[in-house]
Design a protein around this motif. Structure first.
Motif, short mmCIF file in Angstrom:
data_model
loop_
_atom_site.label_atom_id
_atom_site.label_comp_id
_atom_site.label_asym_id
_atom_site.label_seq_id
_atom_site.Cartn_x
_atom_site.Cartn_y
_atom_site.Cartn_z
N THR A 306 -51.64 57.73 -18.98
CA THR A 306 -52.92 58.19 -18.44
C THR A 306 -53.69 58.88 -19.56
O THR A 306 -53.13 59.73 -20.27
N ALA A 307 -54.96 58.48 -19.74
CA ALA A 307 -55.80 59.14 -20.74
C ALA A 307 -56.70 60.14 -20.03
O ALA A 307 -57.28 59.85 -18.98
N VAL A 308 -56.80 61.35 -20.61
CA VAL A 308 -57.63 62.41 -20.02
C VAL A 308 -58.66 62.81 -21.07
O VAL A 308 -58.29 63.12 -22.21
N LYS A 309 -59.95 62.76 -20.68
CA LYS A 309 -60.99 63.18 -21.63
C LYS A 309 -61.72 64.39 -21.06
O LYS A 309 -62.10 64.39 -19.89
N ILE A 310 -61.88 65.44 -21.88
CA ILE A 310 -62.63 66.62 -21.43
C ILE A 310 -63.85 66.73 -22.34
O ILE A 310 -63.71 66.86 -23.56
N LYS A 311 -65.03 66.65 -21.72
CA LYS A 311 -66.28 66.72 -22.49
C LYS A 311 -66.92 68.06 -22.22
O LYS A 311 -67.06 68.45 -21.06
N ALA A 335 -46.02 66.85 -21.02
CA ALA A 335 -46.08 66.61 -22.47
C ALA A 335 -47.28 65.73 -22.82
O ALA A 335 -47.61 64.81 -22.08
N ILE A 336 -47.88 66.04 -23.95
CA ILE A 336 -49.01 65.25 -24.44
C ILE A 336 -48.49 64.34 -25.56
O ILE A 336 -47.75 64.78 -26.43
N ASP A 337 -48.89 63.06 -25.54
CA ASP A 337 -48.43 62.13 -26.58
C ASP A 337 -49.44 61.98 -27.72
O ASP A 337 -49.11 62.10 -28.88
N MET A 338 -50.67 61.66 -27.36
CA MET A 338 -51.69 61.39 -28.39
C MET A 338 -52.89 62.31 -28.16
O MET A 338 -53.20 62.63 -27.02
N VAL A 339 -53.55 62.70 -29.25
CA VAL A 339 -54.74 63.54 -29.13
C VAL A 339 -55.79 63.02 -30.08
O VAL A 339 -55.48 62.62 -31.20
N SER A 340 -57.07 63.00 -29.63
CA SER A 340 -58.13 62.79 -30.61
C SER A 340 -59.34 63.63 -30.19
O SER A 340 -59.61 63.81 -29.00
N THR A 341 -60.00 64.19 -31.18
CA THR A 341 -61.08 65.12 -30.85
C THR A 341 -62.37 64.72 -31.53
O THR A 341 -62.37 64.06 -32.58
N SER A 347 -59.83 63.90 -26.20
CA SER A 347 -59.10 62.92 -25.39
C SER A 347 -57.63 63.09 -25.67
O SER A 347 -57.23 63.30 -26.82
N LEU A 348 -56.83 63.00 -24.64
CA LEU A 348 -55.39 63.04 -24.86
C LEU A 348 -54.68 62.16 -23.85
O LEU A 348 -55.28 61.74 -22.86
N THR A 349 -53.40 61.87 -24.13
CA THR A 349 -52.66 61.00 -23.21
C THR A 349 -51.40 61.70 -22.72
O THR A 349 -50.79 62.50 -23.43
N ILE A 350 -51.03 61.35 -21.48
CA ILE A 350 -49.77 61.84 -20.91
C ILE A 350 -49.05 60.65 -20.25
O ILE A 350 -49.70 59.67 -19.88
N ASP A 351 -47.72 60.74 -20.16
CA ASP A 351 -47.04 59.64 -19.44
C ASP A 351 -46.46 60.11 -18.11
O ASP A 351 -45.99 59.31 -17.33
N ASP A 352 -46.54 61.40 -17.86
CA ASP A 352 -46.02 61.92 -16.59
C ASP A 352 -47.21 62.49 -15.82
O ASP A 352 -47.76 63.53 -16.20
N ASN A 415 -46.08 55.89 -38.34
CA ASN A 415 -46.58 55.30 -37.11
C ASN A 415 -48.10 55.28 -37.08
O ASN A 415 -48.74 56.28 -37.38
N ILE A 416 -48.66 54.13 -36.72
CA ILE A 416 -50.09 54.07 -36.40
C ILE A 416 -50.14 53.71 -34.91
O ILE A 416 -49.62 52.67 -34.50
N GLY A 417 -50.74 54.60 -34.12
CA GLY A 417 -50.74 54.36 -32.67
C GLY A 417 -52.14 54.21 -32.14
O GLY A 417 -53.09 54.78 -32.68
N PHE A 418 -52.27 53.42 -31.09
CA PHE A 418 -53.58 53.34 -30.43
C PHE A 418 -53.39 52.99 -28.96
O PHE A 418 -52.34 52.51 -28.54
N LEU A 419 -54.46 53.26 -28.21
CA LEU A 419 -54.39 53.12 -26.76
C LEU A 419 -55.26 51.96 -26.31
O LEU A 419 -56.43 51.86 -26.69
N VAL A 420 -54.64 51.05 -25.53
CA VAL A 420 -55.41 49.92 -24.96
C VAL A 420 -55.18 49.89 -23.45
O VAL A 420 -54.28 50.56 -22.94
N LYS A 421 -56.01 49.12 -22.75
CA LYS A 421 -55.77 48.94 -21.31
C LYS A 421 -54.50 48.12 -21.15
O LYS A 421 -54.24 47.20 -21.96
N HIS A 422 -53.77 48.38 -20.07
CA HIS A 422 -52.52 47.65 -19.86
C HIS A 422 -52.76 46.14 -19.87
O HIS A 422 -51.96 45.37 -20.40
#
Ligand code: ADP
Ligand code: ASP
Ligand code: MG
Length: 438
Positions: A306-311, A335-341, A347-352, A415-422
């Protein structure tokens, strides 16, 4: 002493159990960790869900089905009727317990007790079979030594002490069998190491006793360069560093439990992946050594992100903003996996997403919150690839037609990571497979 772990498929039928001694009996000392027979833990999970929903009759029907399967396994596994009877005597109380536990809505500990029965049955059967064919083997109950501390981490010191004591007690024995996955928590209650956790058991045992090597025996000939369930033409990688393997396991390569690399890495014990169905294949050796620094070794994908963005305009030039955001996730043990600001958004991602509703409610105090579910993190892994010129360019060129929601570069050197739609996962993994073409 070596530690060998066999997964669900490796003990998935009477035939496989009868074949196992060829891989474990050679006169050298071993601790053999077994998973439940394949399909059993899934069935036990379904049984707990039915019981939780108050569907006792359906739960009992599932238990009957499982009991029938084990009756068949017992009939096929043993040559000797006496041993069939002994196995039945040992398995009946397990099924009686399961039937008792689904009479009402089970407590959390009762649910975990249900989930623990798969490994208890597979090890009991394999041990009895070894005795039938004249192999001197000792069954070590994992619930006596595999303990987690109050922070839910394995208590390596305790585990090592108990195991060393038990190994010394049976100094004339070379072969020890134990259960993967199951453990006790700091309160002494039955617990587990999460799905796929038998790999973790083997790694913890290896570290606790200072084993010479830990081997993970599974149904594929080593760690592959891409997910073989999604992409065709993948191949086994002969050597991986601990760092590479742990990034891949954490970011979705199902072949290893996400946390299984750490204990052996800290203890400097090599982790070898081997194929039970093809033992001659070289497999993968995971250790401090790696080859081809700076090249891409493998790709993995982690679903249900799940990606969460706070503006928020308030983020502009403000300090302490990120801390406040992270505090919310900490408060809800997420737990947060990825972050970008950027200047005005994070924006950040969580799996739980268990606590997502609460998290979203609190985050709304800081700005506008956008949630995207059903995303996939794709990770491209190789030793020090983020320091290697041109790698990022090659990766993103390869997937230029796929919309990317977030990128993580430089957080890890490997590691180079990125987020795509399933829905774009398959196309992404297939396109990235071109990176391995010579
Ligand atoms: P076990 O029951 O032995 O623990 P798992 O099913 O947990 O086995 O793990 C092995 C499976 O992991 C393989 O059959 C394969 O489908 C899957 N898998 C996913 N990614 C990879 C990868 N990168 N390399 C090898 N196998 C992978
Ligand atoms: N039996 C457990 C599971 O299916 C643990 C394991 O196989 O590693 O998740
Ligand atoms: Mg597994």
């Amino acid at each position: 002493m070596k530690v060998l772990k066999f997964g669900g498929t490796s003990v998935g039928s009477a035939e496989r159990m009868r074949a196992l001694p060829q891989l474990i009996v050679d006169g050298t000392p071993k601790i053999v960790v077994l998973s439940a027979m394949s399909g059993t833990t899934n069935a036990l999970v379904e049984i707990t869900i039915l019981a939780r929903q108050g569907k006792t009759v359906d739960a009992l029907a599932k238990i009957d089905l499982l009991a029938k399967k084990y009756d068949e396994v017992i009939a096929q596994l043993f040559d000797n009727q006496q041993n069939r009877n002994t196995a039945k005597e040992k398995i009946e109380p397990i099924f009686a317990l399961l039937r008792e536990l689904v009479q009402g809505v089970p407590t959390l500990v009762q649910e975990r007790t249900i989930l623990a029965q798969g490994e208890l049955m597979s090890t009991m059967l394999q041990h009895l079979y070894l005795l039938e064919i004249g192999v001197n083997a000792v069954l070590l109950p994992a619930l006596d030594f595999m303990r987690k501390d109050i922070t839910d981490e394995p208590d390596i010191y305790f585990i090592g002490e108990i195991l060393k004591r038990d190994l010394a007690r049976y100094s004339d024995c070379q072969l020890f069998i134990t259960q993967g996955y199951i453990c006790r928590n700091h309160k002494g209650e039955i617990d587990n190491l999460k799905r796929g956790g038998s790999d973790y058991t083997a790694s913890i045992i290896g570290a606790a006793i200072g084993a010479e090597e830990v081997q993970i025996w599974t149904d594929i000939d080593g760690f592959h360069n891409n997910d073989p369930r999604v992409v065709q033409n993948t191949h086994s990688i002969p050597k991986l560093s601990f760092d590479e393997a742990s990034e891949l396991a954490y970011f979705g390569a199902k072949i290893l439990h996400p946390t299984c690399v750490l204990p052996v890495q800290e203890a400097g014990i090599p982790l070898i992946i081997k194929n039970t169905m093809n033992p001659k294949a070289e497999g993968t050796r995971i250790s401090n050594e790696t080859d081809n620094d700076g090249t891409i070794k493998a790709v993995a994908a982690k679903d249900n992100i799940t990606a969460v963005k706070i503006k928020s305009g308030r983020m502009l030039l403000a300090y302490g903003f990120l801390r406040k955001i992270f505090d919310v996730f900490e408060e809800y043990h997420t737990a947060i996996d990825m972050v970008s600001t950027s200047e005005v958004a994070v924006s950040l991602t969580i799996d739980d997403d268990k606590h997502l509703q609460d998290i979203e409610r609190v985050l709304q105090n800081f700005g506008t919150v956008e949630i995207d579910r059903n995303m996939t993190i794709v990770s491209v892994v190789g030793y020090k690839i983020s320091e290697s010129n041109g790698i990022a360019g090659r990766v993103f060129n390869t997937i230029q037609n796929i919309p990317i929601r977030m990128i993580s570069f430089g957080g890890s050197r490997h590691n180079i990571g990125f987020l795509v739609k399933h829905e774009d996962k398959k196309a992404t993994l297939e396109a990235l497979n071109n990176l391995f073409k010579k």
